[in-house]
Write an enzyme that holds these catalytic residues in place. Sequence first.
Site, PDB file in Angstrom:
ATOM      1  N   LEU A   1     -70.600  10.931  37.723  1.00 34.54           N
ATOM      2  CA  LEU A   1     -70.052  12.231  38.096  1.00 34.54           C
ATOM      3  C   LEU A   1     -69.390  12.213  39.474  1.00 34.54           C
ATOM      4  O   LEU A   1     -68.236  12.586  39.629  1.00 34.54           O
ATOM      5  CB  LEU A   1     -71.166  13.291  38.122  1.00 34.54           C
ATOM      6  CG  LEU A   1     -71.890  13.654  36.847  1.00 34.54           C
ATOM      7  CD1 LEU A   1     -72.990  12.693  36.511  1.00 34.54           C
ATOM      8  CD2 LEU A   1     -72.502  15.052  36.981  1.00 34.54           C
ATOM      9  N   THR A   2     -70.146  11.792  40.485  1.00 37.92           N
ATOM     10  CA  THR A   2     -69.801  12.048  41.878  1.00 37.92           C
ATOM     11  C   THR A   2     -68.632  11.189  42.363  1.00 37.92           C
ATOM     12  O   THR A   2     -68.511  10.025  41.985  1.00 37.92           O
ATOM     13  CB  THR A   2     -71.024  11.791  42.772  1.00 37.92           C
ATOM     14  OG1 THR A   2     -72.133  12.490  42.230  1.00 37.92           O
ATOM     15  CG2 THR A   2     -70.782  12.258  44.183  1.00 37.92           C
TER      16      THR A   2
ATOM     17  N   GLY B   1    -103.149   7.891  59.403  1.00 37.26           N
ATOM     18  CA  GLY B   1    -102.839   7.688  60.815  1.00 37.26           C
ATOM     19  C   GLY B   1    -101.771   6.624  60.992  1.00 37.26           C
ATOM     20  O   GLY B   1    -100.811   6.541  60.223  1.00 37.26           O
TER      21      GLY B   1
ATOM     22  N   GLU C   1     -79.034  15.049  41.558  1.00 35.60           N
ATOM     23  CA  GLU C   1     -78.605  16.057  40.574  1.00 35.60           C
ATOM     24  C   GLU C   1     -78.567  17.466  41.150  1.00 35.60           C
ATOM     25  O   GLU C   1     -78.917  18.436  40.509  1.00 35.60           O
ATOM     26  CB  GLU C   1     -79.502  16.019  39.340  1.00 35.60           C
ATOM     27  CG  GLU C   1     -79.642  14.649  38.707  1.00 35.60           C
ATOM     28  CD  GLU C   1     -78.296  13.980  38.448  1.00 35.60           C
ATOM     29  OE1 GLU C   1     -77.331  14.693  38.139  1.00 35.60           O
ATOM     30  OE2 GLU C   1     -78.214  12.742  38.562  1.00 35.60           O
TER      31      GLU C   1
END
Length: 623
Positions: free
Chosen positions: A172-173, A432, A456
């Site tokens: 998609l991106t 710790g 997403e």
Amino acid sequence: MDIREVSVNHYRTNVRDTEFVLRELLGRDELYDTESFDEIDAGLARTMLTEAGRFATEVLAPSFSDASREPLQFDPATHTVTVPPAFLKAFAAYLKSGWLDPELPTDISGQRIPPSLRLAVLEVMLGANPSIPMGAYVVPQVVRLLHDFGTQDQRRLAELIVDRCWMVTMVLTEPDAGSDVGAARTVAHPQADGSWYLEGVKRFITYGDHDITDNIVHVVLARPVGVAGAGGPGSKGLSLFVVPKFHVDLHSGNLGDRNGVVVTGLEHKMGLTPNPTCELTFGGDTPAVGWLLGDKHDGIRQMFEIIKAIRMLVGVKSMATLSSGYLNARDYAVERVQGRSLSGGPSAGPVAIIEHPDVRRSLMTQKAHAEGMRALILYAGSIQDRLVVSQWAGVPDRRADATHQLLLPVIKGYCSETAWRLLGQESLQVLGGSGYLRDYPLEQYVRDTKVDTLYEGTTGIQALDLFSRKILRDEGAALDALLAEVATTAAPHPPASAASDTFAVERRQLSQALQAFRVLVGLLERRWQDDKPYGRALAAQDTTRLLLAAGDLLCGWLLLRSAETAARALAAGGLTEADVSFYTGKVATGRFFVRAVLPRIAADLIAAEHTDETLLNLPNAAF
């Protein structure tokens, strides 16, 4: 602890709690051995969970830390990526194990497994080594997409993906688009033979290239050009194309020449480092040949069939990691001796840190949230159970579908944000300074979980989706029905039994939180619908607050129901010592969450009531 032990022994399952939620809280046993799920009974369901835990612990978990420390290799000359050998072996074993089969279409797998049980199995796999199931889980989703929406050739490709254990991606991106999928500039040109040539660059592509399988099938969003009625502006103009890494002879299944999909970069990430995330270039010297899914221009709707499943996966993965993080912190707190008890007097000797009040508060905070999120996810799974049964009966349950859609952004956004925060703020803190070391798994848990808030769609995007699409477009019907269930649990007992109600205080707290949440929803609705210039912008400042409050409310509701269920089991008696401890813990967990966490919703309402235009009018330079 020997650093070599971490990769093998890091994972802590909580199958006992999963079984409690499925069987005692949600009554999922009633589904088994029915017409819808006649091949599975309660015993087989328990066996599945047990065997899933064994496989995850013995096969997936050992490569968890080692693979994170051994970098991926990218060869710019051949444009190929190789993964660490131990990770490759574990991944290949998962693909061939059959644990993905329940997610496949019934026509292919021959199995009908309730979604709630599938989610329980998925949790176990994701907790052991998230990089592996996060990549592999996309396979059955793409197979389902090809099977349900594809052409005859594409359905044949789906069969080959399963038979040959090939990998897949969802693409998609783009570099300049980010979360704005509609800004994509990758284009697709139609060819005379019915294929398409794709041109463009995509980034953040999970498992975009690797040597785990012989072939990778990419499903790619691109904008058609030169086609009447397709390829317009925005996300609606995008279509979905099937683009294999290597061309395939669909008759024989043999691989041909490499397609024009080139790996141009390997992303260097904060966490999930064994998971190859790539930048891919489509086209160039060799055409990137693809085929339109189903010969229909409907890319966003088709891709969202995968996205919905992946959003649920991200929520499950976050919860699974927090659960294991909490159990690691608990085990450490039991063994680590440091300091004296505050109630033991000056002569008291050193004690395990689990005796310290703030450590106990921290552990219960982790336990309550992890178990609350598990209950929320499996509750959503029970809604999916209803939905699939109704679909098989030919009368889809629209209310179940609406409720499931409503819960998705909450699960994805709330679980990812909460797990990331508590793993760093509480789980690691219990250890710790040791928690910051690679000798223990907590530092990797923290790194691997942060990305869940981004996958997403960021939390802000999930919150807008929840409010503007899932609540407003539905006119609040699904939300009202869900809140009515919460109200039933919060209602005071009838006078005849009120005196014996051991959860009266918790019911009042839940009722007050529910009322505050309803007022918060109403406040945002009024602002959104206000004709003033800043109306929607004012509402949008508090949608993330609303999503997180929804997660708190629903987890608190389910944890109180769990406490009631556990109290009844304790009252019935006849329990083993282990069961007494478990149910006692469930009662305490429900009380703690309702009393210590739910009051925040009233504070969220006060904060939202004070939201004004100050931030909206603030000059950019003042930030």
